[in-house]
Structures are given as structure tokens and as C-alpha cells.
Write an enzyme that holds these catalytic residues in place. Structure first.
Site, mmCIF file in Angstrom:
data_model
loop_
_atom_site.group_PDB
_atom_site.id
_atom_site.type_symbol
_atom_site.label_atom_id
_atom_site.label_comp_id
_atom_site.label_asym_id
_atom_site.label_seq_id
_atom_site.Cartn_x
_atom_site.Cartn_y
_atom_site.Cartn_z
ATOM 1 N N LYS A 194 66.704 -0.819 63.506
ATOM 2 C CA LYS A 194 67.992 -1.407 63.791
ATOM 3 C C LYS A 194 68.707 -1.435 62.448
ATOM 4 O O LYS A 194 68.273 -2.112 61.509
ATOM 5 C CB LYS A 194 67.775 -2.811 64.324
ATOM 6 N N LYS A 247 68.877 2.179 66.923
ATOM 7 C CA LYS A 247 70.104 1.441 67.173
ATOM 8 C C LYS A 247 70.919 1.347 65.899
ATOM 9 O O LYS A 247 70.347 0.998 64.867
ATOM 10 C CB LYS A 247 69.727 0.042 67.671
HETATM 11 C C1 PBG Z 1 70.650 -9.509 67.939
HETATM 12 C C2 PBG Z 1 71.184 -8.336 68.662
HETATM 13 C C3 PBG Z 1 72.361 -7.658 68.317
HETATM 14 C C4 PBG Z 1 72.540 -6.649 69.266
HETATM 15 C C5 PBG Z 1 71.473 -6.709 70.161
HETATM 16 N N1 PBG Z 1 70.629 -7.762 69.762
HETATM 17 C C6 PBG Z 1 73.360 -7.940 67.262
HETATM 18 C C7 PBG Z 1 72.969 -8.189 65.871
HETATM 19 O O1 PBG Z 1 71.925 -7.765 65.375
HETATM 20 O O2 PBG Z 1 73.742 -8.868 65.210
HETATM 21 C C8 PBG Z 1 73.698 -5.708 69.245
HETATM 22 C C9 PBG Z 1 73.981 -4.957 70.482
HETATM 23 C C10 PBG Z 1 75.322 -4.323 70.517
HETATM 24 O O3 PBG Z 1 76.096 -4.329 69.541
HETATM 25 O O4 PBG Z 1 75.643 -3.794 71.585
HETATM 26 N N2 PBG Z 1 69.314 -9.716 67.902
#
Ligand code: PBG
Length: 323
Positions: A194, A247
Site C-alpha cells: 500500500k 494499492k
Molecule cells: C485505511 C484505508 C485506506 C483505504 C482503504 N483502507 C486509506 C488510507 O490508508 O488512508 C483507501 C481506499 C481508497 O482510497 O479507495 N486503512
């Protein structure tokens, strides 16, 4: 000219015959936003067409989408500010509306494949994915909290957890805890890489979950790095992840391709909120064709190697495919 590539582009007949990548509803996971209450539906301003739903409406939405051929849903809760604490204890409080709704979905729609989110940010008064102490995000202390969340969610009968927190060692930790408590059948779709991305903005609007201080760069990955992604993937593979996720998706197609080439597990990609918002905003201005941009984006993500795509376009894609 012996080689005239245009011959294979002449008609839709030949084009459809040689088309290598076809996205179908089988490939998609639809992320959903849950709010507390009854019969309420609030559009997320920065995500036109995407709503925060109360459990009664979410059940209907899932049932409708299943009728269109979508089977998998990733449910994210929106926790009111007053219920957020530094320890994120709302994440495993047994009587939470999130857990109650998950149980109801699986009871009423047992054929649905329900995935949950594991991270502290919706429940944390600091807005971080881990436990904060003296301005730092603690890794190992966070694991214990994530473990409690995972067990509380598994109890509801959901199919798969999605750790999105990026703490080190959490896949192995969660796998062990789930197995110890008899939840061998609950899968783990790990947010393996991520990246610390600008494209999560609209999601944080939806959850009202932006970090209260600093950023997420001490746990989410640097967008500049490619090799590190393979280290994360190797760890998740060894720790027992069932699915490896990349992601965001569109700005990380090289990483998706690396994963597909190097790991035998199913690869997922999260077509995140900002990727959805960009297309919708440009379409509202009449600057591009939303439907074609959606098709092209999803096709590109699959072509790069993703077997599974989490996308806010899932329902629209399914509706369009029906026509
Ligand atoms: C947080 C989380 C996020 C997303 C999914 N789970 C945001 C972040 O890390 O701040 C983002 C998903 C999206 O932007 O569609 N655990």
C-alpha cells in the site's frame, strides 16, 4: 508488406476474436461504506454515485449487485468521532453496528463473499492505522489490537479479512490467531503493498479519517520504490496470505505485473477512490467519457496481471455489461 497488423483490427468480428483481456463481474470486488442508523443514504461528495449506507439499505444494495453478478463486497465502517479512541477499541467492541451488520449480511445473503477491513484508522482518534505513542506509530502493540479486530470480525461469519494497515508481521500474526481460535477457513487478502498515495483523498473524506498529525509514510510505501514491493510480497507469501494486493492500481501497474510474474497467488489491485474521483470529476465537466474511461482503466489493470479488482465502478460496470 507481409505484416499488416491493421488486418486484425478491421471489424469488431476480428477484434473480439483476438481480444486478450476481458473484464467480467467475476473479477470485481465492490467496496461499500456503512453508517449507523436506519434508511439513510448519503452521497460521498468527492465520489459521485457512491453512497454511505445504513445496514438496511446496504443489504438491499448487496442483493441488487448480486443479481447483476457481483459476489464480493468489502465493507468499511464510518465510526462517529465520539466513538473513536486512541486504542481504537471500537474495532472489537462486540455490539458495534459494523459487526452486527456483517453478521446480518452473512445470515441473510450467505452466498455473498464478504471481506472486512483490518486497520485502526476508522476507530482511532489519531486517524492512523496503528497505535500512536509520542508521535510514533507502534508496530507490535498494534498487532495485538488488529488481532482482536480480526477475531471479532471472524465471529460474524465473514469470509475474508483485508489487513490494510501495513504493520510488519501482521499477516503471520493474524493467520496464527485465526487458526488458534478455529477460524482456519477465514481467508486473508493482504494489502501487501500500500503506497503512501495522494489517491486515497476521497476515501478519507468518506470516512472522515484523515490523520490528525503527520502522514502515513512510516508505514505506507514510498511511491518511488519497486524492489521493496517484492520484499513485502515474499513476506506475505511466507506468512500465509491467500491473495496479494497492490494499492493503488493505475499508477502501479508495473508492481502488479511484477507480482504476477513472481508469485503463484491470486493478485488483486485496488482501483482506489482518487482514481474513481478523477474520472467522475472530468466526466461531470464533459471532459471525458466516464464509461469508456472506466472500461479502459479496468482493462489495463487486468492486463497488467491483476486477477481481482477492487473498484467503486463495480456496480456501474455490471449495469453497463447487462445492456
Ligand atoms: C485505511 C484505508 C485506506 C483505504 C482503504 N483502507 C486509506 C488510507 O490508508 O488512508 C483507501 C481506499 C481508497 O482510497 O479507495 N486503512
Amino acid at each position: 508488406m507481409l505484416r499488416r497488423p491493421r488486418r486484425n483490427r478491421k471489424t469488431e468480428g476480428i477484434r473480439s476474436l483476438i481480444r486478450q483481456t476481458k473484464v467480467t463481474t467475476d473479477d470485481l470486488i465492490f467496496p461499500l461504506f456503512l453508517i449507523e442508523g436506519y434508511n439513510k443514504k448519503q452521497e460521498v461528495i468527492s465520489m459521485p454515485g457512491i453512497y454511505r449506507l445504513t445496514s438496511d439499505l446496504m443489504l438491499k444494495e448487496i442483493e441488487y449487485c448480486m443479481g447483476l453478478g457481483i459476489r464480493s463486497f468489502d465493507v468499511f465502517p464510518i465510526i462517529s468521532k465520539k466513538d473513536r479512541t486512541p486504542e481504537g477499541s471500537g474495532g472489537y467492541c462486540e455490539d458495534s453496528f459494523y459487526l452486527r451488520t456483517l453478521k446480518e449480511i452473512k445470515a441473510r445473503l450467505p452466498e455473498s463473499h464478504i471481506i472486512t477491513d483490518i486497520a485502526m484508522d476508522p476507530y482511532s482518534s489519531d486517524g492512523h492505522d496503528g497505535l500512536v505513542k509520542d508521535g510514533k506509530i507502534l508496530n507490535d502493540a498494534t498487532l495485538e489490537i488488529l488481532g482482536k479486530m480480526a477475531l471479532a470480525q471472524a465471529e460474524t461469519g465473514i469470509d475474508m479479512i483485508g489487513p490494510s494497515d501495513m504493520m510488519d508481521g501482521r499477516v503471520g500474526y493474524l493467520r496464527e490467531i485465526l487458526d488458534q481460535e478455529g477460524f482456519q477457513e477465514v481467508g486473508i487478502m493482504s494489502y501487501t503493498v500500500k503506497y503512501a498515495s495522494a489517491f486515497y483523498g476521497p476515501f478519507r473524506d468518506a470516512l472522515d479519517s484523515a490523520p490528525k498529525f503527520g502522514d502515513k509514510k512510516t508505514y505506507q510505501m514510498d511511491p518511488a520504490n519497486r524492489g521493496e514491493a517484492l520484499v513485502e510480497a515474499q513476506l506475505d507469501y511466507e506468512e500465509g496470505a491467500d491473495i496479494l494486493m497492490v494499492k493503488p492500481a493505475l499508477t502501479y501497474l508495473d508492481i502488479i505485473s511484477d507480482f504476477k510474474e513472481n508469485f503463484p497467488l491470486p493478485i488483486a489491485a485496488y482501483n482506489v477512490s482518487g482514481e474513481y474521483a478523477m474520472i467522475k470529476a472530468a466526466a461531470q465537466k464533459g471532459w471525458l467519457d466516464s464509461e469508456r474511461a472506466m472500461q479502459e482503466s479496468l482493462t489495463a489493470i487486468k492486463r497488467s496481471g491483476a486477477d481481482i479488482i477492487l473498484t467503486y465502478f463495480a456496480k456501474e460496470f455490471a449495469e453497463v455489461s447487462r445492456r
